[in-house]
Design a protein around this motif. Sequence first.
Motif, PDB file in Angstrom:
ATOM      1  N   ASP A  45       0.859  -1.181   0.000  1.00 25.16           N
ATOM      2  CA  ASP A  45       0.000   0.000   0.000  1.00 25.16           C
ATOM      3  C   ASP A  45       0.899   1.235   0.000  1.00 25.16           C
ATOM      4  O   ASP A  45       1.922   1.279   0.696  1.00 25.16           O
ATOM      5  CB  ASP A  45      -0.899   0.037   1.235  1.00 25.16           C
ATOM      6  N   TYR A  46       0.490   2.236  -0.768  1.00 23.78           N
ATOM      7  CA  TYR A  46       1.271   3.463  -0.922  1.00 23.78           C
ATOM      8  C   TYR A  46       0.364   4.647  -0.599  1.00 23.78           C
ATOM      9  O   TYR A  46      -0.666   4.853  -1.234  1.00 23.78           O
ATOM     10  CB  TYR A  46       1.814   3.527  -2.350  1.00 23.78           C
ATOM     11  N   LEU A  47       0.747   5.409   0.425  1.00 22.83           N
ATOM     12  CA  LEU A  47      -0.016   6.571   0.851  1.00 22.83           C
ATOM     13  C   LEU A  47       0.850   7.810   0.668  1.00 22.83           C
ATOM     14  O   LEU A  47       1.992   7.858   1.127  1.00 22.83           O
ATOM     15  CB  LEU A  47      -0.425   6.422   2.322  1.00 22.83           C
ATOM     16  N   PHE A  48       0.302   8.824  -0.014  1.00 17.44           N
ATOM     17  CA  PHE A  48       1.064  10.029  -0.346  1.00 17.44           C
ATOM     18  C   PHE A  48       0.524  11.234   0.399  1.00 17.44           C
ATOM     19  O   PHE A  48      -0.682  11.487   0.404  1.00 17.44           O
ATOM     20  CB  PHE A  48       1.005  10.286  -1.856  1.00 17.44           C
ATOM     21  N   GLY A  49       1.416  12.001   1.031  1.00 15.93           N
ATOM     22  CA  GLY A  49       1.034  13.229   1.718  1.00 15.93           C
ATOM     23  C   GLY A  49       1.781  14.420   1.157  1.00 15.93           C
ATOM     24  O   GLY A  49       3.016  14.473   1.234  1.00 15.93           O
ATOM     25  N   GLN A  50       1.046  15.358   0.549  1.00 19.67           N
ATOM     26  CA  GLN A  50       1.639  16.607   0.043  1.00 19.67           C
ATOM     27  C   GLN A  50       1.630  17.625   1.171  1.00 19.67           C
ATOM     28  O   GLN A  50       0.564  18.026   1.652  1.00 19.67           O
ATOM     29  CB  GLN A  50       0.835  17.130  -1.143  1.00 19.67           C
ATOM     30  N   VAL A  51       2.809  18.045   1.596  1.00 14.35           N
ATOM     31  CA  VAL A  51       2.928  18.948   2.739  1.00 14.35           C
ATOM     32  C   VAL A  51       2.992  20.397   2.266  1.00 14.35           C
ATOM     33  O   VAL A  51       3.843  20.747   1.439  1.00 14.35           O
ATOM     34  CB  VAL A  51       4.183  18.611   3.572  1.00 14.35           C
ATOM     35  N   ALA A  52       2.081  21.216   2.770  1.00 16.27           N
ATOM     36  CA  ALA A  52       2.118  22.647   2.449  1.00 16.27           C
ATOM     37  C   ALA A  52       3.398  23.252   3.019  1.00 16.27           C
ATOM     38  O   ALA A  52       3.912  22.803   4.043  1.00 16.27           O
ATOM     39  CB  ALA A  52       0.887  23.353   3.013  1.00 16.27           C
ATOM     40  N   ILE A  53       3.898  24.279   2.363  1.00 13.68           N
ATOM     41  CA  ILE A  53       5.174  24.860   2.768  1.00 13.68           C
ATOM     42  C   ILE A  53       5.003  25.865   3.905  1.00 13.68           C
ATOM     43  O   ILE A  53       5.690  25.789   4.927  1.00 13.68           O
ATOM     44  CB  ILE A  53       5.870  25.519   1.562  1.00 13.68           C
ATOM     45  N   ASP A  54       4.079  26.818   3.746  1.00 17.77           N
ATOM     46  CA  ASP A  54       3.935  27.876   4.750  1.00 17.77           C
ATOM     47  C   ASP A  54       2.649  27.761   5.555  1.00 17.77           C
ATOM     48  O   ASP A  54       2.324  28.650   6.344  1.00 17.77           O
ATOM     49  CB  ASP A  54       4.016  29.252   4.087  1.00 17.77           C
ATOM     50  N   LYS A  55       1.920  26.664   5.375  1.00 19.80           N
ATOM     51  CA  LYS A  55       0.688  26.445   6.124  1.00 19.80           C
ATOM     52  C   LYS A  55       0.741  25.101   6.841  1.00 19.80           C
ATOM     53  O   LYS A  55       1.438  24.187   6.395  1.00 19.80           O
ATOM     54  CB  LYS A  55      -0.527  26.475   5.190  1.00 19.80           C
ATOM     55  N   ALA A  56       0.006  24.960   7.924  1.00 22.50           N
ATOM     56  CA  ALA A  56      -0.028  23.706   8.687  1.00 22.50           C
ATOM     57  C   ALA A  56      -1.070  22.778   8.068  1.00 22.50           C
ATOM     58  O   ALA A  56      -2.194  22.650   8.556  1.00 22.50           O
ATOM     59  CB  ALA A  56      -0.349  23.985  10.148  1.00 22.50           C
ATOM     60  N   PHE A  57      -0.673  22.133   6.965  1.00 26.32           N
ATOM     61  CA  PHE A  57      -1.639  21.323   6.218  1.00 26.32           C
ATOM     62  C   PHE A  57      -0.922  20.219   5.450  1.00 26.32           C
ATOM     63  O   PHE A  57       0.102  20.459   4.803  1.00 26.32           O
ATOM     64  CB  PHE A  57      -2.433  22.206   5.253  1.00 26.32           C
ATOM     65  N   VAL A  58      -1.473  19.003   5.527  1.00 24.22           N
ATOM     66  CA  VAL A  58      -1.002  17.889   4.708  1.00 24.22           C
ATOM     67  C   VAL A  58      -2.188  17.427   3.865  1.00 24.22           C
ATOM     68  O   VAL A  58      -3.237  17.067   4.391  1.00 24.22           O
ATOM     69  CB  VAL A  58      -0.476  16.723   5.563  1.00 24.22           C
ATOM     70  N   ASP A  59      -2.010  17.433   2.556  1.00 24.99           N
ATOM     71  CA  ASP A  59      -3.077  17.059   1.629  1.00 24.99           C
ATOM     72  C   ASP A  59      -2.962  15.566   1.311  1.00 24.99           C
ATOM     73  O   ASP A  59      -1.973  15.120   0.741  1.00 24.99           O
ATOM     74  CB  ASP A  59      -2.956  17.882   0.346  1.00 24.99           C
ATOM     75  N   TRP A  60      -3.994  14.806   1.679  1.00 28.02           N
ATOM     76  CA  TRP A  60      -4.020  13.366   1.446  1.00 28.02           C
ATOM     77  C   TRP A  60      -4.979  12.990   0.309  1.00 28.02           C
ATOM     78  O   TRP A  60      -5.311  11.823   0.138  1.00 28.02           O
ATOM     79  CB  TRP A  60      -4.459  12.631   2.716  1.00 28.02           C
ATOM     80  N   SER A  61      -5.425  13.970  -0.475  1.00 25.06           N
ATOM     81  CA  SER A  61      -6.519  13.721  -1.419  1.00 25.06           C
ATOM     82  C   SER A  61      -6.077  13.146  -2.763  1.00 25.06           C
ATOM     83  O   SER A  61      -6.907  12.644  -3.512  1.00 25.06           O
ATOM     84  CB  SER A  61      -7.305  15.016  -1.650  1.00 25.06           C
ATOM     85  N   GLY A  62      -4.790  13.244  -3.089  1.00 21.58           N
ATOM     86  CA  GLY A  62      -4.361  12.821  -4.418  1.00 21.58           C
ATOM     87  C   GLY A  62      -3.113  11.971  -4.394  1.00 21.58           C
ATOM     88  O   GLY A  62      -2.564  11.649  -3.343  1.00 21.58           O
ATOM     89  N   ASN A  63      -2.644  11.630  -5.581  1.00 22.48           N
ATOM     90  CA  ASN A  63      -1.429  10.835  -5.744  1.00 22.48           C
ATOM     91  C   ASN A  63      -0.318  11.708  -6.308  1.00 22.48           C
ATOM     92  O   ASN A  63      -0.577  12.742  -6.911  1.00 22.48           O
ATOM     93  CB  ASN A  63      -1.701   9.661  -6.693  1.00 22.48           C
ATOM     94  N   CYS A  64       0.921  11.281  -6.126  1.00 25.05           N
ATOM     95  CA  CYS A  64       2.056  11.879  -6.829  1.00 25.05           C
ATOM     96  C   CYS A  64       2.542  10.869  -7.855  1.00 25.05           C
ATOM     97  O   CYS A  64       3.114   9.836  -7.497  1.00 25.05           O
ATOM     98  CB  CYS A  64       3.188  12.244  -5.869  1.00 25.05           C
ATOM     99  N   GLY A  65       2.288  11.155  -9.122  1.00 21.41           N
ATOM    100  CA  GLY A  65       2.706  10.244 -10.181  1.00 21.41           C
ATOM    101  C   GLY A  65       4.211  10.071 -10.238  1.00 21.41           C
ATOM    102  O   GLY A  65       4.718   8.987 -10.523  1.00 21.41           O
ATOM    103  N   ASN A  66       4.957  11.154  -9.967  1.00 24.47           N
ATOM    104  CA  ASN A  66       6.409  11.070  -9.997  1.00 24.47           C
ATOM    105  C   ASN A  66       6.949  10.126  -8.934  1.00 24.47           C
ATOM    106  O   ASN A  66       7.739   9.215  -9.224  1.00 24.47           O
ATOM    107  CB  ASN A  66       7.018  12.463  -9.815  1.00 24.47           C
ATOM    108  N   LEU A  67       6.516  10.309  -7.691  1.00 26.54           N
ATOM    109  CA  LEU A  67       7.030   9.474  -6.601  1.00 26.54           C
ATOM    110  C   LEU A  67       6.542   8.033  -6.701  1.00 26.54           C
ATOM    111  O   LEU A  67       7.105   7.146  -6.060  1.00 26.54           O
ATOM    112  CB  LEU A  67       6.667  10.079  -5.246  1.00 26.54           C
TER     113      LEU A  67
END
Length: 257
Positions: A84-106
């Motif tokens: 299983d692969y779970l991807f978290g996009q971390v905001a840079i200047d905000k306290a937020f991790v986006d779990w809604s999508g995938n990263c095709g590159n990673l």
Amino acid sequence: MMTKQIRVPATYMRGGTSKGVFFNLSDLPEEAQVSGEARDQLLMRVIGSPDPYAKQIDGMGGATSSTSKTVIVSKSSKEGHDIDYLFGQVAIDKAFVDWSGNCGNLSAAVGPFAIQSGLISKDKLPENGLAEVRIWQANIEKTIVAKVPMVDGEVQELGDFLLDGVTFPAAEIAVEFVDPSSSEGSMFPTGNLIDDLDVPDIGTFNATMISAGIPTIFIDASELGLKGTELQEDINGSDDWLKKFETIRAHGALKMG
């Protein structure tokens, strides 16, 4: 009161034109092995967010959206899948991790990480040749198949494959996205190849809207008053353009449902 630091095994990897910090789920602190605030707080601190200076100096992030990423991998309990692969996009200047999508590159780095972390049964790994790793992308609930080259029983890392946007060559990893659309089988969730996308205070554009792993809006650069040859800093360095694109993105996402 002094708080003692904790040690969490992690791997810093590039996949395609992105970089991220990879974790084996079982290596995370117990409270971070499930979704929630504890996990988000841990990943943000590892990456160095939120950073009001937008530099992520005190963290593993590279102060760009393509380098402020985290990945959690575990053995899969889903039939026909290895991990299983779970991807978290971390905001840079905000306290937020986006779990809604995938990263095709990673997605290209998930297979090698899983093999190197011992998450793939050895009887599935050739001494030499391609190891097929079947990945369950947990964010979007889709299947990805990675073909990972092996040499002498180890993941091949060096090679002569060149990718636009990446300076140095490396091994090529083919990635297959199986039925990536999230719109009941349609890559065009509006039912049209081209729509009139009306964005208040910005304009109406001929847009092609595609949902394949992550919703994407295609607009001719000339309709926006651009040439299409602008460099990354021309856009990322402009608050005006960033706000316009974010507004277009939001209206397009709503139109796609």
